[in-house]
Design an enzyme around this catalytic site. Structure first.
Site, PDB file in Angstrom:
ATOM      1  N   ASN A  23       0.806  -1.221   0.000  1.00 18.32           N
ATOM      2  CA  ASN A  23       0.000   0.000   0.000  1.00 18.32           C
ATOM      3  C   ASN A  23       0.840   1.272   0.000  1.00 18.32           C
ATOM      4  OD1 ASN A  23      -2.205  -1.605  -0.116  1.00 18.32           O
ATOM      5  ND2 ASN A  23      -2.930  -1.212   1.982  1.00 18.32           N
ATOM      6  N   CYS A 117     -15.442  -4.038  -5.860  1.00 19.28           N
ATOM      7  CA  CYS A 117     -14.456  -5.102  -5.790  1.00 19.28           C
ATOM      8  C   CYS A 117     -14.978  -6.161  -4.837  1.00 19.28           C
ATOM      9  CB  CYS A 117     -13.105  -4.578  -5.330  1.00 19.28           C
ATOM     10  SG  CYS A 117     -13.015  -4.263  -3.579  1.00 19.28           S
ATOM     11  N   ARG A 122     -16.432   0.412  -4.015  1.00 20.98           N
ATOM     12  CA  ARG A 122     -15.240   1.212  -3.687  1.00 20.98           C
ATOM     13  C   ARG A 122     -15.423   2.608  -4.299  1.00 20.98           C
ATOM     14  NH1 ARG A 122     -11.019  -2.403  -1.730  1.00 20.98           N
ATOM     15  NH2 ARG A 122      -9.724  -0.604  -1.373  1.00 20.98           N
ATOM     16  N   ASP A 306      -7.624  -4.424   7.290  1.00 17.03           N
ATOM     17  CA  ASP A 306      -6.869  -5.444   6.552  1.00 17.03           C
ATOM     18  C   ASP A 306      -6.360  -6.566   7.453  1.00 17.03           C
ATOM     19  OD1 ASP A 306      -7.293  -4.038   4.256  1.00 17.03           O
ATOM     20  OD2 ASP A 306      -5.276  -3.227   4.082  1.00 17.03           O
ATOM     21  N   ARG A 398      -1.649 -10.966  -4.945  1.00 19.54           N
ATOM     22  CA  ARG A 398      -1.758  -9.496  -5.077  1.00 19.54           C
ATOM     23  C   ARG A 398      -0.982  -8.779  -3.980  1.00 19.54           C
ATOM     24  NH1 ARG A 398      -7.041  -7.791  -3.996  1.00 19.54           N
ATOM     25  NH2 ARG A 398      -5.953  -5.817  -3.897  1.00 19.54           N
TER      26      ARG A 398
HETATM   27  C1  UD1 Z   1      -6.734   1.565   1.428  1.00 19.66           C
HETATM   28  C2  UD1 Z   1      -5.914   0.306   1.329  1.00 19.66           C
HETATM   29  C3  UD1 Z   1      -6.733  -0.895   1.776  1.00 19.66           C
HETATM   30  C4  UD1 Z   1      -7.322  -0.645   3.157  1.00 19.66           C
HETATM   31  C5  UD1 Z   1      -8.064   0.676   3.214  1.00 19.66           C
HETATM   32  C6  UD1 Z   1      -8.559   1.041   4.594  1.00 19.66           C
HETATM   33  C7  UD1 Z   1      -4.434   0.788  -0.529  1.00 19.66           C
HETATM   34  C8  UD1 Z   1      -4.018   0.462  -1.937  1.00 19.66           C
HETATM   35  N1  UD1 Z   1      -5.507   0.133  -0.060  1.00 19.66           N
HETATM   36  O1  UD1 Z   1      -7.823   1.424   0.531  1.00 19.66           O
HETATM   37  O2  UD1 Z   1      -5.876  -2.033   1.792  1.00 19.66           O
HETATM   38  O3  UD1 Z   1      -8.221  -1.694   3.470  1.00 19.66           O
HETATM   39  O4  UD1 Z   1      -7.199   1.733   2.765  1.00 19.66           O
HETATM   40  O5  UD1 Z   1      -7.523   1.072   5.494  1.00 19.66           O
HETATM   41  O6  UD1 Z   1      -3.798   1.571   0.142  1.00 19.66           O
HETATM   42  N2  UD1 Z   1     -14.680   5.980   0.766  1.00 19.66           N
HETATM   43  C9  UD1 Z   1     -15.715   6.737   0.265  1.00 19.66           C
HETATM   44  N3  UD1 Z   1     -15.434   7.611  -0.756  1.00 19.66           N
HETATM   45  C10 UD1 Z   1     -14.185   7.745  -1.294  1.00 19.66           C
HETATM   46  C11 UD1 Z   1     -13.144   6.955  -0.759  1.00 19.66           C
HETATM   47  C12 UD1 Z   1     -13.422   6.082   0.269  1.00 19.66           C
HETATM   48  O7  UD1 Z   1     -16.858   6.651   0.706  1.00 19.66           O
HETATM   49  O8  UD1 Z   1     -14.005   8.544  -2.220  1.00 19.66           O
HETATM   50  C13 UD1 Z   1     -14.958   5.030   1.882  1.00 19.66           C
HETATM   51  C14 UD1 Z   1     -14.729   3.573   1.476  1.00 19.66           C
HETATM   52  O9  UD1 Z   1     -15.879   3.009   0.884  1.00 19.66           O
HETATM   53  C15 UD1 Z   1     -14.384   2.929   2.790  1.00 19.66           C
HETATM   54  C16 UD1 Z   1     -13.659   4.032   3.552  1.00 19.66           C
HETATM   55  O10 UD1 Z   1     -13.993   5.242   2.894  1.00 19.66           O
HETATM   56  O11 UD1 Z   1     -15.552   2.605   3.493  1.00 19.66           O
HETATM   57  C17 UD1 Z   1     -12.167   3.885   3.612  1.00 19.66           C
HETATM   58  O12 UD1 Z   1     -11.651   3.779   2.313  1.00 19.66           O
HETATM   59  P1  UD1 Z   1     -10.190   4.272   1.918  1.00 19.66           P
HETATM   60  O13 UD1 Z   1      -9.459   4.714   3.123  1.00 19.66           O
HETATM   61  O14 UD1 Z   1     -10.312   5.224   0.778  1.00 19.66           O
HETATM   62  O15 UD1 Z   1      -9.544   2.913   1.395  1.00 19.66           O
HETATM   63  P2  UD1 Z   1      -8.676   2.715   0.101  1.00 19.66           P
HETATM   64  O16 UD1 Z   1      -7.757   3.864  -0.096  1.00 19.66           O
HETATM   65  O17 UD1 Z   1      -9.549   2.295  -1.034  1.00 19.66           O
END
Ligand code: UD1
Length: 419
Positions: A23, A117, A122, A306, A398
């Site tokens: 990450n 996903c 997401r 995670d 992955r």
């Molecule tokens: C990253 C990690 C993933 C980890 C997650 C939470 C990477 C590549 N992946 O994923 O392994 O599980 O952080 O620690 O770094 N959300 C929204 N709108 C947005 C973005 C996010 O509603 O525009 C929500 C998501 O649905 C989720 C929460 O916010 O419920 C957290 O997501 P986010 O922190 O963005 O996770 P990722 O960056 O996708």
């Protein structure tokens, strides 16, 4: 079809080095586009998601080559495209992370909507509204994102929740903006600090990562650098939980306890001894584990989503019942049905899962449903009597460079077959 064959029931004893963090490396590879100079990334894990990022970079006209096992050299001098084909976006769900850096470098970007996903939807609405705040015009009709920004302009962006991906994307876009960008309610994960350190090594002025306010300013063009990626805290958590599950004593070279404190606190509560120093983190577990207080996933520094499945796997034979509450993703208990095949007693109701410890687990044919859920099956299999075949391990590829090799180094009987 590749699979892992795990013979359970034996205790672990051994040590292994922890790979670089998936990450961290994904946003850093996107950040490599921000400079026309060479970037040398050391400690870069060889993973399916890294290969997918390399294909995206190559599709944009950059070069990327491996030197030795874990050094990846990227050069974006000849970058000549700003769109990522749908095929590559589908290969890697976090391809949206390229939006900010392509926009900063080229003033336009195009990629297909990442969609859902295996963990559920997401959304990237926070990424897009932050980019719009910086001055990007984004048309997201028809499943393709068309972004244009003749001039990005730094300003304060307040995230409604501390999204890791949105924080990173906005940090990258801010490197192409005039003035100062401030991200309020930013995610505080260690990987954000790693991205900050990489950007500083390239000449950007970034501060605040690790707190909830990150400031970025980039007065001149960025230059290349040599950078070592931080160790993967979720891989380290997996091997600590492996030792907790099977019993025994392991040492993880390079792991950093400060990144793992919520996980090690739970393992201590369950009865493990954790020893940490500058060289790494060790875990010793001699007796049957006890159930622990409710484990609630939350943004960092809370308990990492995670590590939820992995810890659950370690507690399947504990004494008593443990409640899990998953607050980050909708669909993150898909490993439960597979664990049940091994004799686990888990009841799921909405966001909650209750694990009641059983006396023994037995080997079974199981299949990975997602990356961490797959690792959890291996952790559980170590404590199961007999043989477990873990199928659909491409999910595990992955995020783990060599799960079977690492577990063997820790004294487990795990074989990868069918490649
Ligand atoms: C990253 C990690 C993933 C980890 C997650 C939470 C990477 C590549 N992946 O994923 O392994 O599980 O952080 O620690 O770094 N959300 C929204 N709108 C947005 C973005 C996010 O509603 O525009 C929500 C998501 O649905 C989720 C929460 O916010 O419920 C957290 O997501 P986010 O922190 O963005 O996770 P990722 O960056 O996708």
């Amino acid at each position: 079809m590749s699979q892992f064959i795990v013979k359970g029931g034996g205790r672990l004893r051994g040590e292994t080095a922890i790979q670089g963090a998936k990450n961290s490396v994904l946003p850093i590879l996107a950040a490599a586009l921000l400079t026309a100079d060479q970037v040398e990334l050391r400690g870069c894990p060889r993973l399916r998601d890294v290969d997918a990022s390399v294909r995206i970079l190559e599709g944009l006209g950059c070069t990327a080559r491996w030197e030795g096992t874990n050094t990846l050299v990227v050069n974006a001098r000849d970058m000549n495209a700003w769109s990522i084909p749908d095929r590559l976006c589908r290969e890697m769900r976090s391809s949206a992370i390229f939006l900010g850096s392509i926009l900063a470098r080229c003033g336009q970007a195009e990629l297909s909507y990442p969609g859902g996903c295996e963990l559920g939807p997401r959304p990237i609405d926070l990424h897009l509204s932050g980019l719009r705040d910086l001055g990007a015009e984004i048309d997201d009709t028809g499943g393709v994102l068309h972004c244009k920004a003749s001039h990005l302009c730094g300003r304060e962006i307040v995230l409604s929740l501390p999204s890791v991906g949105a924080t990173e994307n906005l940090m990258l876009a801010a490197c192409g903006a005039s003035g100062v960008t401030t991200i309020a309610n930013a995610a505080r994960e260690p990987e954000i600090v790693d991205l900050q350190n990489f950007l500083i090594a390239c000449g950007a002025r970034v501060r605040g990562a690790g707190s909830s306010t990150v400031c970025i300013e980039c007065p001149g063009p960025l230059h290349g650098c040599t950078y070592t990626v931080m160790p993967d805290r979720i891989v380290a958590a997996t091997y600590l939980c492996a030792a907790a599950s099977a019993g025994g004593e392991v040492f993880l070279r390079g792991a950093r306890e400060e990144h793992l404190s919520t996980v090690t606190a739970v393992l201590r509560e369950a009865g493990c001894s954790i020893l940490a120093d500058e060289a790494g983190v060790g875990c010793c577990c001699q007796n049957r584990l006890s159930a622990v207080r409710p484990v609630r996933t939350a943004p960092y520094p809370g308990f990492p989503t995670d590590a939820q499945a992995i810890l659950m796997a370690a507690l399947l034979k504990s004494q008593g019942a443990t409640v899990f509450e998953e607050n980050m993703f909708e669909n993150r208990y898909r490993h439960v049905d597979e664990l049940t095949r091994m004799g686990a007693n888990i009841r799921v109701s909405g966001r909650a899962a209750v694990v009641s410890g059983v006396e023994c687990l037995h080997g079974a044919p199981v299949r990975c449903t997602d990356l961490r859920g797959g690792a959890a099956l291996c952790v559980a299999a170590l404590a199961a009597e007999g043989e477990t075949s873990v199928r659909e391990i491409s999910h595990i590829d992955r995020g783990y460079e060599d799960l079977a090799g690492d577990l063997q180094a820790l004294g487990a009987s795990v074989l990868r077959t069918g490649d």
